[in-house]
Design a protein around this motif. Structure first.
Motif, PDB file in Angstrom:
ATOM      1  N   THR A 183      30.135   8.874  -5.178  1.00  0.00           N
ATOM      2  CA  THR A 183      30.334   7.477  -5.582  1.00  0.00           C
ATOM      3  C   THR A 183      30.522   6.583  -4.369  1.00  0.00           C
ATOM      4  N   LYS A 184      31.385   7.006  -3.470  1.00  0.00           N
ATOM      5  CA  LYS A 184      31.653   6.230  -2.254  1.00  0.00           C
ATOM      6  C   LYS A 184      30.389   6.043  -1.424  1.00  0.00           C
ATOM      7  N   ASP A 185      29.626   7.119  -1.272  1.00  0.00           N
ATOM      8  CA  ASP A 185      28.413   7.060  -0.465  1.00  0.00           C
ATOM      9  C   ASP A 185      27.386   6.112  -1.071  1.00  0.00           C
ATOM     10  N   GLU A 186      27.176   6.219  -2.392  1.00  0.00           N
ATOM     11  CA  GLU A 186      26.172   5.386  -3.049  1.00  0.00           C
ATOM     12  C   GLU A 186      26.563   3.909  -3.040  1.00  0.00           C
ATOM     13  N   LEU A 187      27.845   3.617  -3.247  1.00  0.00           N
ATOM     14  CA  LEU A 187      28.269   2.218  -3.335  1.00  0.00           C
ATOM     15  C   LEU A 187      28.331   1.538  -1.974  1.00  0.00           C
ATOM     16  N   THR A 188      28.636   2.289  -0.932  1.00  0.00           N
ATOM     17  CA  THR A 188      28.810   1.659   0.383  1.00  0.00           C
ATOM     18  C   THR A 188      27.547   1.653   1.236  1.00  0.00           C
ATOM     19  N   LYS A 189      26.491   2.342   0.790  1.00  0.00           N
ATOM     20  CA  LYS A 189      25.265   2.342   1.598  1.00  0.00           C
ATOM     21  C   LYS A 189      24.266   1.290   1.127  1.00  0.00           C
ATOM     22  N   CYS A 190      24.566   0.615   0.021  1.00  0.00           N
ATOM     23  CA  CYS A 190      23.616  -0.373  -0.505  1.00  0.00           C
ATOM     24  C   CYS A 190      23.629  -1.642   0.348  1.00  0.00           C
ATOM     25  N   ALA A 191      22.533  -2.364   0.315  1.00  0.00           N
ATOM     26  CA  ALA A 191      22.389  -3.582   1.122  1.00  0.00           C
ATOM     27  C   ALA A 191      23.408  -4.639   0.728  1.00  0.00           C
ATOM     28  N   MET A 192      23.733  -4.718  -0.560  1.00  0.00           N
ATOM     29  CA  MET A 192      24.685  -5.729  -1.022  1.00  0.00           C
ATOM     30  C   MET A 192      26.064  -5.504  -0.393  1.00  0.00           C
ATOM     31  N   TYR A 193      26.478  -4.257  -0.264  1.00  0.00           N
ATOM     32  CA  TYR A 193      27.771  -3.953   0.342  1.00  0.00           C
ATOM     33  C   TYR A 193      27.790  -4.397   1.803  1.00  0.00           C
ATOM     34  N   ARG A 194      26.684  -4.140   2.511  1.00  0.00           N
ATOM     35  CA  ARG A 194      26.623  -4.503   3.931  1.00  0.00           C
ATOM     36  C   ARG A 194      26.448  -6.005   4.140  1.00  0.00           C
ATOM     37  N   ARG A 326      22.136   7.578 -12.903  1.00  0.00           N
ATOM     38  CA  ARG A 326      21.227   6.789 -13.734  1.00  0.00           C
ATOM     39  C   ARG A 326      21.929   5.694 -14.526  1.00  0.00           C
ATOM     40  N   SER A 327      23.258   5.784 -14.671  1.00  0.00           N
ATOM     41  CA  SER A 327      23.919   4.812 -15.532  1.00  0.00           C
ATOM     42  C   SER A 327      25.191   4.220 -14.932  1.00  0.00           C
ATOM     43  N   VAL A 328      26.166   5.074 -14.541  1.00  0.00           N
ATOM     44  CA  VAL A 328      27.468   4.551 -14.138  1.00  0.00           C
ATOM     45  C   VAL A 328      27.373   3.745 -12.852  1.00  0.00           C
ATOM     46  N   LEU A 329      26.811   4.322 -11.790  1.00  0.00           N
ATOM     47  CA  LEU A 329      26.731   3.600 -10.516  1.00  0.00           C
ATOM     48  C   LEU A 329      25.823   2.373 -10.600  1.00  0.00           C
ATOM     49  N   PRO A 330      24.653   2.437 -11.252  1.00  0.00           N
ATOM     50  CA  PRO A 330      23.865   1.211 -11.424  1.00  0.00           C
ATOM     51  C   PRO A 330      24.628   0.122 -12.180  1.00  0.00           C
ATOM     52  N   SER A 331      25.444   0.511 -13.163  1.00  0.00           N
ATOM     53  CA  SER A 331      26.239  -0.469 -13.905  1.00  0.00           C
ATOM     54  C   SER A 331      27.257  -1.141 -12.992  1.00  0.00           C
ATOM     55  N   ILE A 332      27.911  -0.346 -12.135  1.00  0.00           N
ATOM     56  CA  ILE A 332      28.872  -0.931 -11.196  1.00  0.00           C
ATOM     57  C   ILE A 332      28.185  -1.931 -10.280  1.00  0.00           C
ATOM     58  N   LEU A 333      27.071  -1.533  -9.697  1.00  0.00           N
ATOM     59  CA  LEU A 333      26.375  -2.417  -8.756  1.00  0.00           C
ATOM     60  C   LEU A 333      25.840  -3.658  -9.445  1.00  0.00           C
ATOM     61  N   ASP A 334      25.358  -3.514 -10.668  1.00  0.00           N
ATOM     62  CA  ASP A 334      24.855  -4.665 -11.412  1.00  0.00           C
ATOM     63  C   ASP A 334      25.976  -5.671 -11.677  1.00  0.00           C
ATOM     64  N   ASN A 335      27.138  -5.190 -12.073  1.00  0.00           N
ATOM     65  CA  ASN A 335      28.252  -6.096 -12.358  1.00  0.00           C
ATOM     66  C   ASN A 335      28.829  -6.710 -11.092  1.00  0.00           C
ATOM     67  N   VAL A 336      28.841  -5.955  -9.991  1.00  0.00           N
ATOM     68  CA  VAL A 336      29.258  -6.534  -8.706  1.00  0.00           C
ATOM     69  C   VAL A 336      28.299  -7.645  -8.305  1.00  0.00           C
ATOM     70  N   GLU A 337      27.006  -7.396  -8.480  1.00  0.00           N
ATOM     71  CA  GLU A 337      26.000  -8.413  -8.129  1.00  0.00           C
ATOM     72  C   GLU A 337      26.178  -9.675  -8.966  1.00  0.00           C
ATOM     73  N   ARG A 338      26.505  -9.512 -10.237  1.00  0.00           N
ATOM     74  CA  ARG A 338      26.745 -10.680 -11.094  1.00  0.00           C
ATOM     75  C   ARG A 338      27.953 -11.478 -10.617  1.00  0.00           C
ATOM     76  N   ILE A 394      24.584   5.078 -22.176  1.00  0.00           N
ATOM     77  CA  ILE A 394      24.755   4.071 -21.125  1.00  0.00           C
ATOM     78  C   ILE A 394      26.240   3.869 -20.856  1.00  0.00           C
ATOM     79  N   SER A 395      26.533   3.375 -19.665  1.00  0.00           N
ATOM     80  CA  SER A 395      27.916   3.162 -19.262  1.00  0.00           C
ATOM     81  C   SER A 395      28.579   2.074 -20.107  1.00  0.00           C
ATOM     82  N   ASN A 396      29.863   2.257 -20.381  1.00  0.00           N
ATOM     83  CA  ASN A 396      30.652   1.241 -21.078  1.00  0.00           C
ATOM     84  C   ASN A 396      31.355   0.296 -20.109  1.00  0.00           C
ATOM     85  N   GLY A 397      31.153   0.512 -18.816  1.00  0.00           N
ATOM     86  CA  GLY A 397      31.774  -0.356 -17.832  1.00  0.00           C
ATOM     87  C   GLY A 397      31.226  -1.774 -17.921  1.00  0.00           C
TER      88      GLY A 397
END
Length: 425
Positions: A183-194, A326-338, A394-397
């Motif tokens: 989770t940490k690796d996927e969330l912190t390596k994305c362009a949005m995080y940087r 496929r679901s939880v991490l994309p949901s987190i990133l989508d909501n952060v982007e929003r 799908i994630s409920n987050g």
């Protein structure tokens, strides 16, 4: 945004002391010993040994790819890594053995027929042998200490581990810790995080809360521990099992106590802090992710019974019903982007809480935590029942507002944790 106990001025962790590791290729045809103080150094040396540019490394015992320096530092010396190229399929030690046996299936079938004839012709003698064998097996299952069942501990080099229960606790912790680092690796390596300070702050806060809760629940060490007996409370004197370096702002044992006393009533996580096995250590497959139960009566195992069973248990998987990648991490990133887009004046207006139709304040951290790390979303399954095709859930987050119970709960938890931390220091 709140980021409890973070030390923003602390420099990045450097490589640790040199330790010896073993590296091999995917066919296990060559094996080398290398010394490394970091994952980066190990990759570099492995790449040179096997002439694989930009190689990847995997744990031979369970096939997990190691991508995080912090996770690498939790691994013991002399552990075996499989070195492979980017698109190479890596098999675990067990899968290689299993496939080798399958290639000789004809001989095995013939041997099976001969064994069946022998048993039919010698039933009284066989029954007596089986009775004595079962009695001996039951005796071995009940043994716990290293000196009582030394064969079980072969290959477990850490002499500080004295009992089977300690080994199984660490196995459970390692699996959950692996999900945290993924989770940490996927969330912190994305362009949005940087590229976005706000995104970085939102993600860092969420990861810190995940870490606090995981340390507080001892990375759900009770999951494979038969001595826990579906225990619902934390054990303050439980060994910490080697928490990751970035968890050292408060000693792990103290943080466990702080989390325990700060969660309060109605904690949604505590019901999943349970053992999955019986008092004897028997595990049953929970079935394919979309089924209520396993279809196979034979999908049972007791890793406490023998070293062979302990090895076989490595290919029993914790399967996410709602998938991480496929679901939880994309949901987190989508909501952060929003959240970020709204703060930067993007189109569509402020993200709204679906429940109260109010402006969103944060992400549903507890919901995401339950989906990533707990038995509310995890099923222990035999390798046959591990369906790797796309799951339809799908994630409920989501994004929550200040009227949501989850928002109030996590803010209260943060406040209590901070107050108790200040009182102790």
């Amino acid at each position: 945004m709140f980021n409890l106990f973070a030390d923003k001025d602390k420099p990045a962790a450097s490589g640790g002391p040199l330790q010896g590791y073993k590296v091999t290729d995917v066919e296990r045809s060559r094996k080398y010993g290398v010394a490394a103080d970091s994952l980066r150094m190990l990759r570099a040396k492995a790449s040179e040994k096997f002439k694989i540019p930009e190689c990847r490394v995997y744990l031979a015992q369970d096939g997990v790819e190691v991508t995080d320096e912090d996770y690498f530092r939790t691994l013991p010396a002399q552990i075996l890594f499989v070195v492979a190229g980017k698109d190479t399929i890596v098999q675990t030690d067990f899968e290689l053995m299993y496939n080798a046996i399958k290639t000789a299936h004809t001989d095995l079938l013939n041997a099976g027929e001969l064994a069946q004839q022998f048993v039919s012709n010698n039933q009284p003698e066989i029954s007596k042998i089986l009775f004595n064998a079962q009695r001996g097996r039951d005796d071995l299952i009940q043994r716990s200490a290293r000196e009582e069942h030394a064969e079980w501990f072969v290959g477990i080099d850490d002499r500080a581990v004295k009992t089977k229960e300690e080994v199984m606790k660490r196995r459970g912790q390692d699996r959950i810790r692996g999900y945290f680092y993924k989770t940490k690796d996927e969330l912190t390596k994305c362009a949005m995080y940087r590229g976005s300070p706000m995104a970085r702050e939102l993600i860092d806060e969420m990861l810190e809360l995940f870490r606090q809760l995981l340390v507080g629940f001892d990375y759900f060490s009770c999951m494979f521990d038969r001595s826990c007996q579906r225990r619902m409370e934390l054990k303050p004197d439980t060994e910490d099992g080697g928490d990751e370096p970035d968890a050292q702002r408060i000693p792990p044992k103290r943080l466990k106590l702080l989390v325990q006393s700060s969660l309060g009533r109605g904690c949604r996580i505590e019901p999943y802090n349970v053992a999955l096995c019986s008092e004897r250590g028997d595990f049953r497959c929970m079935g394919v992710w979309k089924d209520e139960r396993c279809r196979y009566a034979s999908h049972r195992i007791n890793p406490y019974a023998s070293r062979e069973n302990l090895i076989l248990f490595q290919v029993w998987n914790l399967d996410h019903q709602v998938e991480i990648s496929r679901s939880v991490l994309p949901s987190i990133l989508d909501n952060v982007e929003r959240m970020v887009s709204s703060a930067n004046g993007g189109g569509g207006g402020a993200p709204m809480c679906k429940l109260h139709r109010r402006k969103g304040k944060n992400l549903s951290v507890i919901t995401y935590f339950l989906e990533l790390f707990t038995l509310s979303n995890l099923k222990l399954v035999h390798i046959v029942c591990h369906d790797k095709t796309v799951h339809e859930l799908i994630s409920n987050g989501t994004i929550i507002c200040d009227r949501c119970e989850e928002y109030k709960y996590i803010k209260q938890f943060q406040r209590k944790l901070r107050e108790q931390k200040d009182a102790l220091l």
